[in-house]
Design an enzyme around this catalytic site. Structure first.
Site, PDB file in Angstrom:
ATOM      1  N   SER A  65      12.529  -0.860  -0.277  1.00  0.00           N
ATOM      2  CA  SER A  65      13.625  -0.511   0.498  1.00  0.00           C
ATOM      3  C   SER A  65      13.918  -1.694   1.681  1.00  0.00           C
ATOM      4  O   SER A  65      13.621  -1.561   2.761  1.00  0.00           O
ATOM      5  CB  SER A  65      13.505   0.808   1.209  1.00  0.00           C
ATOM      6  OG  SER A  65      12.272   1.323   1.600  1.00  0.00           O
TER       7      SER A  65
ATOM      8  N   THR B 203       2.404   2.965  -2.464  1.00  0.00           N
ATOM      9  CA  THR B 203       1.843   4.070  -3.367  1.00  0.00           C
ATOM     10  C   THR B 203       0.656   4.586  -3.298  1.00  0.00           C
ATOM     11  O   THR B 203       0.193   5.771  -3.393  1.00  0.00           O
ATOM     12  CB  THR B 203       1.842   3.500  -4.955  1.00  0.00           C
ATOM     13  OG1 THR B 203       2.978   3.059  -5.284  1.00  0.00           O
ATOM     14  CG2 THR B 203       1.388   4.249  -5.954  1.00  0.00           C
TER      15      THR B 203
ATOM     16  N   GLY C  10       0.830  -1.310   0.017  1.00  0.00           N
ATOM     17  CA  GLY C  10       0.005  -0.113   0.013  1.00  0.00           C
ATOM     18  C   GLY C  10       0.828   1.392   0.001  1.00  0.00           C
ATOM     19  O   GLY C  10       0.312   2.389   0.200  1.00  0.00           O
TER      20      GLY C  10
HETATM   21  P1  ADP Z   1       2.732  -0.988  -3.192  1.00  0.00           P
HETATM   22  O1  ADP Z   1       2.967   0.654  -3.529  1.00  0.00           O
HETATM   23  O2  ADP Z   1       3.197  -0.993  -1.721  1.00  0.00           O
HETATM   24  O3  ADP Z   1       3.291  -2.027  -3.969  1.00  0.00           O
HETATM   25  P2  ADP Z   1       0.138  -0.414  -3.977  1.00  0.00           P
HETATM   26  O4  ADP Z   1      -0.450   1.005  -3.323  1.00  0.00           O
HETATM   27  O5  ADP Z   1       0.416  -0.360  -5.255  1.00  0.00           O
HETATM   28  O6  ADP Z   1       1.108  -0.843  -3.271  1.00  0.00           O
HETATM   29  O7  ADP Z   1      -1.200  -1.345  -3.569  1.00  0.00           O
HETATM   30  C1  ADP Z   1      -1.869  -1.480  -2.696  1.00  0.00           C
HETATM   31  C2  ADP Z   1      -3.142  -2.076  -3.043  1.00  0.00           C
HETATM   32  O8  ADP Z   1      -3.983  -2.348  -1.814  1.00  0.00           O
HETATM   33  C3  ADP Z   1      -4.173  -1.262  -3.637  1.00  0.00           C
HETATM   34  O9  ADP Z   1      -4.982  -1.568  -4.625  1.00  0.00           O
HETATM   35  C4  ADP Z   1      -4.977  -0.562  -2.651  1.00  0.00           C
HETATM   36  O10 ADP Z   1      -6.275  -0.024  -3.046  1.00  0.00           O
HETATM   37  C5  ADP Z   1      -5.081  -1.843  -1.633  1.00  0.00           C
HETATM   38  N1  ADP Z   1      -5.284  -1.533  -0.062  1.00  0.00           N
HETATM   39  C6  ADP Z   1      -6.634  -2.055   0.585  1.00  0.00           C
HETATM   40  N2  ADP Z   1      -6.267  -1.383   1.908  1.00  0.00           N
HETATM   41  C7  ADP Z   1      -5.274  -0.553   1.673  1.00  0.00           C
HETATM   42  C8  ADP Z   1      -4.730  -0.106   2.956  1.00  0.00           C
HETATM   43  N3  ADP Z   1      -5.249   0.056   4.132  1.00  0.00           N
HETATM   44  N4  ADP Z   1      -3.737   0.955   2.544  1.00  0.00           N
HETATM   45  C9  ADP Z   1      -3.240   1.075   1.336  1.00  0.00           C
HETATM   46  N5  ADP Z   1      -3.667   0.501   0.333  1.00  0.00           N
HETATM   47  C10 ADP Z   1      -4.704  -0.466   0.666  1.00  0.00           C
END
Ligand code: ADP
Length: 181
Positions: free
Chosen positions: A88, A20, A18
């Site tokens: 990281s 990004t 989450g």
């Molecule tokens: P990362 O950047 O860590 O690879 P992303 O932000 O691209 O992850 O993806 C996270 C996914 O999880 C998204 O589809 C987001 O909508 C979902 N998600 C569900 N619950 C949460 C939360 N509490 N915080 C952040 N993302 C969440």
């Protein structure tokens, strides 16, 4: 003019945890509060520019993080709030970056956010289809599957994204910033 202090919000965690999503939300919320000069350094984008050509060995991952950290400390030094979203995975290099940024921006200018989510949940989300590829052996050295992730021992903020909404997670960060002006 009141001077805006520089700081780095550093998101670390597995792919799909989450980072990004939270960085975009926090960016947006800061803009709404009138802090319009925030810069976001997203690991996926950095790898297409600043770190183009680097791979995923420990050495290349560390180089990538040092480069991002270098840019972040320049921004922090010049009072440009910045947000980093990068897996990281290695603690040592994150701590190295912490020192560099605190040297540039003073104590409290590095805010490490552990974006915690069990790998099974990240895998279910599989936002970019990368876990499937990693499980099939099409991606070697995938963090959490066949490459290490070292969680922070003392992050300023920890967000368990399997237990809250993204909006609630972003709120934890805004609360922290309010309490640590
Ligand atoms: P990362 O950047 O860590 O690879 P992303 O932000 O691209 O992850 O993806 C996270 C996914 O999880 C998204 O589809 C987001 O909508 C979902 N998600 C569900 N619950 C949460 C939360 N509490 N915080 C952040 N993302 C969440």
């Amino acid at each position: 003019m009141p001077k805006q202090r520089g700081f780095t919000i550093w998101f670390t965690g597995l792919s799909g945890a989450g980072k990004t999503t939270l960085s975009n939300l926090v960016h947006h919320r800061l803009q709404e509060k009138g802090i319009t000069n925030v810069e976001v350094l997203d690991g996926d984008i950095v790898r297409t520019h600043l770190s183009k050509g680097l791979g995923f060995t420990k050495e290349d991952r560390d180089t990538n993080i040092r480069r991002i950290g270098w840019v972040a400390q320049l921004l922090t030094k010049h009072n440009v709030p910045n947000i980093v979203a990068a897996i990281s995975p290695y603690r040592n290099v994150r701590d190295e970056v912490r020192k560099m940024i605190e040297h540039a921006g003073g104590p409290g200018s590095f805010i490490e956010v552990f974006v915690n989510c069990p790998v099974e949940v990240c895998e279910t989300r599989d936002v970019k289809g990368l876990y499937e590829k990693a499980r099939k052996g099409e991606i070697k050295q995938f963090t959490g599957v066949n490459d290490p992730y070292e969680p922070p021992h003392n992050p300023e903020i920890r967000i368990d994204t399997d237990k809250c909404t993204a909006e609630e997670g972003a709120e934890l960060i805004l609360d922290y910033l309010k309490k640590h002006p």
